[in-house]
Write a protein that holds these residues in place. Structure first.
Motif, PDB file in Angstrom:
ATOM      1  N   ILE A  35       0.816  -1.205   0.000  1.00 28.21           N
ATOM      2  CA  ILE A  35       0.000   0.000   0.000  1.00 28.21           C
ATOM      3  C   ILE A  35       0.857   1.266   0.000  1.00 28.21           C
ATOM      4  N   ASP A  36       1.999   1.231   0.679  1.00 27.44           N
ATOM      5  CA  ASP A  36       2.868   2.415   0.702  1.00 27.44           C
ATOM      6  C   ASP A  36       3.416   2.720  -0.687  1.00 27.44           C
ATOM      7  N   GLU A  37       3.799   1.674  -1.423  1.00 32.72           N
ATOM      8  CA  GLU A  37       4.296   1.871  -2.788  1.00 32.72           C
ATOM      9  C   GLU A  37       3.180   2.407  -3.686  1.00 32.72           C
ATOM     10  N   PHE A  38       1.945   1.913  -3.489  1.00 29.73           N
ATOM     11  CA  PHE A  38       0.809   2.413  -4.255  1.00 29.73           C
ATOM     12  C   PHE A  38       0.612   3.908  -4.027  1.00 29.73           C
ATOM     13  N   VAL A  39       0.561   4.311  -2.768  1.00 28.99           N
ATOM     14  CA  VAL A  39       0.336   5.720  -2.433  1.00 28.99           C
ATOM     15  C   VAL A  39       1.451   6.585  -3.019  1.00 28.99           C
ATOM     16  N   ALA A  40       2.697   6.163  -2.883  1.00 29.13           N
ATOM     17  CA  ALA A  40       3.824   6.932  -3.429  1.00 29.13           C
ATOM     18  C   ALA A  40       3.734   7.037  -4.946  1.00 29.13           C
ATOM     19  N   ALA A  41       3.392   5.947  -5.606  1.00 29.25           N
ATOM     20  CA  ALA A  41       3.282   5.961  -7.076  1.00 29.25           C
ATOM     21  C   ALA A  41       2.169   6.887  -7.528  1.00 29.25           C
ATOM     22  N   MET A  42       1.032   6.855  -6.857  1.00 24.75           N
ATOM     23  CA  MET A  42      -0.086   7.706  -7.255  1.00 24.75           C
ATOM     24  C   MET A  42       0.229   9.177  -7.023  1.00 24.75           C
ATOM     25  N   ARG A  43       0.897   9.470  -5.929  1.00 23.54           N
ATOM     26  CA  ARG A  43       1.257  10.872  -5.661  1.00 23.54           C
ATOM     27  C   ARG A  43       2.270  11.386  -6.682  1.00 23.54           C
ATOM     28  N   SER A  44       3.231  10.553  -7.050  1.00 26.51           N
ATOM     29  CA  SER A  44       4.255  11.009  -7.997  1.00 26.51           C
ATOM     30  C   SER A  44       3.708  11.115  -9.418  1.00 26.51           C
ATOM     31  N   ALA A  45       2.690  10.344  -9.751  1.00 20.68           N
ATOM     32  CA  ALA A  45       2.112  10.383 -11.097  1.00 20.68           C
ATOM     33  C   ALA A  45       0.987  11.408 -11.222  1.00 20.68           C
ATOM     34  N   ASP A  46       0.618  12.028 -10.120  1.00 22.42           N
ATOM     35  CA  ASP A  46      -0.523  12.939 -10.122  1.00 22.42           C
ATOM     36  C   ASP A  46      -0.285  14.139 -11.036  1.00 22.42           C
ATOM     37  N   LYS A  47      -1.282  14.391 -11.875  1.00 21.24           N
ATOM     38  CA  LYS A  47      -1.308  15.590 -12.709  1.00 21.24           C
ATOM     39  C   LYS A  47      -2.491  16.403 -12.210  1.00 21.24           C
ATOM     40  N   PRO A  48      -2.236  17.473 -11.453  1.00 23.98           N
ATOM     41  CA  PRO A  48      -3.320  18.202 -10.790  1.00 23.98           C
ATOM     42  C   PRO A  48      -4.446  18.659 -11.723  1.00 23.98           C
ATOM     43  N   ASP A  49      -4.124  18.973 -12.971  1.00 18.80           N
ATOM     44  CA  ASP A  49      -5.173  19.457 -13.880  1.00 18.80           C
ATOM     45  C   ASP A  49      -5.894  18.321 -14.600  1.00 18.80           C
ATOM     46  N   GLU A  50      -5.454  17.068 -14.410  1.00 18.53           N
ATOM     47  CA  GLU A  50      -6.082  15.921 -15.057  1.00 18.53           C
ATOM     48  C   GLU A  50      -6.984  15.198 -14.067  1.00 18.53           C
ATOM     49  N   LEU A  51      -8.269  15.146 -14.394  1.00 19.05           N
ATOM     50  CA  LEU A  51      -9.250  14.498 -13.541  1.00 19.05           C
ATOM     51  C   LEU A  51      -9.749  13.226 -14.216  1.00 19.05           C
ATOM     52  N   THR A  52     -10.330  12.330 -13.417  1.00 22.23           N
ATOM     53  CA  THR A  52     -10.878  11.092 -13.975  1.00 22.23           C
ATOM     54  C   THR A  52     -12.272  10.843 -13.416  1.00 22.23           C
ATOM     55  N   GLN A  53     -13.017  10.056 -14.185  1.00 22.78           N
ATOM     56  CA  GLN A  53     -14.297   9.531 -13.722  1.00 22.78           C
ATOM     57  C   GLN A  53     -14.333   8.066 -14.132  1.00 22.78           C
ATOM     58  N   HIS A  54     -14.319   7.187 -13.135  1.00 24.29           N
ATOM     59  CA  HIS A  54     -14.357   5.738 -13.366  1.00 24.29           C
ATOM     60  C   HIS A  54     -15.793   5.249 -13.257  1.00 24.29           C
ATOM     61  N   MET A  55     -16.269   4.565 -14.274  1.00 27.92           N
ATOM     62  CA  MET A  55     -17.616   3.988 -14.297  1.00 27.92           C
ATOM     63  C   MET A  55     -17.442   2.470 -14.308  1.00 27.92           C
ATOM     64  N   THR A  56     -17.746   1.826 -13.188  1.00 28.12           N
ATOM     65  CA  THR A  56     -17.515   0.389 -13.046  1.00 28.12           C
ATOM     66  C   THR A  56     -18.848  -0.348 -13.080  1.00 28.12           C
ATOM     67  N   THR A  57     -18.875  -1.451 -13.824  1.00 26.05           N
ATOM     68  CA  THR A  57     -20.112  -2.208 -13.979  1.00 26.05           C
ATOM     69  C   THR A  57     -19.813  -3.688 -14.208  1.00 26.05           C
ATOM     70  N   GLY A  58     -20.845  -4.481 -14.186  1.00 25.41           N
ATOM     71  CA  GLY A  58     -20.709  -5.900 -14.507  1.00 25.41           C
ATOM     72  C   GLY A  58     -19.878  -6.673 -13.504  1.00 25.41           C
ATOM     73  N   LEU A  59     -20.005  -6.352 -12.234  1.00 26.86           N
ATOM     74  CA  LEU A  59     -19.207  -7.017 -11.201  1.00 26.86           C
ATOM     75  C   LEU A  59     -19.640  -8.470 -11.046  1.00 26.86           C
ATOM     76  N   LEU A  60     -18.669  -9.378 -11.137  1.00 29.60           N
ATOM     77  CA  LEU A  60     -18.874 -10.802 -10.902  1.00 29.60           C
ATOM     78  C   LEU A  60     -17.993 -11.210  -9.729  1.00 29.60           C
ATOM     79  N   VAL A  61     -18.579 -11.898  -8.757  1.00 27.34           N
ATOM     80  CA  VAL A  61     -17.852 -12.258  -7.535  1.00 27.34           C
ATOM     81  C   VAL A  61     -18.015 -13.748  -7.263  1.00 27.34           C
ATOM     82  N   GLU A  62     -16.904 -14.384  -6.908  1.00 25.00           N
ATOM     83  CA  GLU A  62     -16.928 -15.772  -6.435  1.00 25.00           C
ATOM     84  C   GLU A  62     -16.294 -15.788  -5.056  1.00 25.00           C
ATOM     85  N   LEU A  63     -17.026 -16.325  -4.099  1.00 27.41           N
ATOM     86  CA  LEU A  63     -16.578 -16.327  -2.714  1.00 27.41           C
ATOM     87  C   LEU A  63     -16.077 -17.703  -2.317  1.00 27.41           C
ATOM     88  N   ASP A  64     -14.959 -17.715  -1.570  1.00 22.77           N
ATOM     89  CA  ASP A  64     -14.421 -18.944  -0.996  1.00 22.77           C
ATOM     90  C   ASP A  64     -14.038 -18.624   0.447  1.00 22.77           C
TER      91      ASP A  64
END
Length: 133
Positions: free
Chosen positions: A49-78
């Motif tokens: 998680i620390d590497e994730f946070v560092a990577a996201m902060r270093s790749a951040d482009k303040p003027d670039e925004l995103t909108q993620h639309m997620t659908t079709g979730l399939l889950v298998e539980l064990d």
């Protein structure tokens, strides 16, 4: 799979989208297990998680925004583990403007039940298509 587990994993994917869109890196622990292993076309291989946070902060482009639309979730539980996959369309834009790029993604994840709830332990993003506007 219980209805509660299904709902919690669905919410986890919604939290992931909002985390990315709102750039709330300090809240990564609400989505990811501390030992998360991530593979994505944009950021490559990330471990922990620390590497994730560092990577996201270093790749951040303040003027670039995103909108993620997620659908079709399939889950298998064990028991206390689950595999889940979903489709995502991501729009890249600047405040007040139409998107300048969009991407179709496939998310394949492994989740684990923790004392704090379900968390993603593995996440693989595959780019299906990319459109420059």
């Amino acid at each position: 799979m219980s209805a509660t587990d299904r709902l919690e994993i669905n919410v986890l994917f919604s939290k992931l989208a909002r985390l990315l869109d709102e750039k709330r890196w300090d809240d990564a622990h609400t989505v990811f297990d501390r030992d998360i292993a991530i593979s994505s076309p944009r950021n490559g291989e990330i471990n922990g998680i620390d590497e994730f946070v560092a990577a996201m902060r270093s790749a951040d482009k303040p003027d670039e925004l995103t909108q993620h639309m997620t659908t079709g979730l399939l889950v298998e539980l064990d028991d206390d583990k689950a595999t889940a996959s979903a489709n995502s369309v991501t729009y890249f834009f600047r405040a007040g403007e139409a998107p300048f790029r969009s991407a179709g993604l496939r998310l394949d994840c492994a989740a684990v039940r923790t004392p704090a709830g379900w968390r993603l332990r593995e996440s693989r993003t595959t780019l299906l298509w990319l459109r420059e506007e």
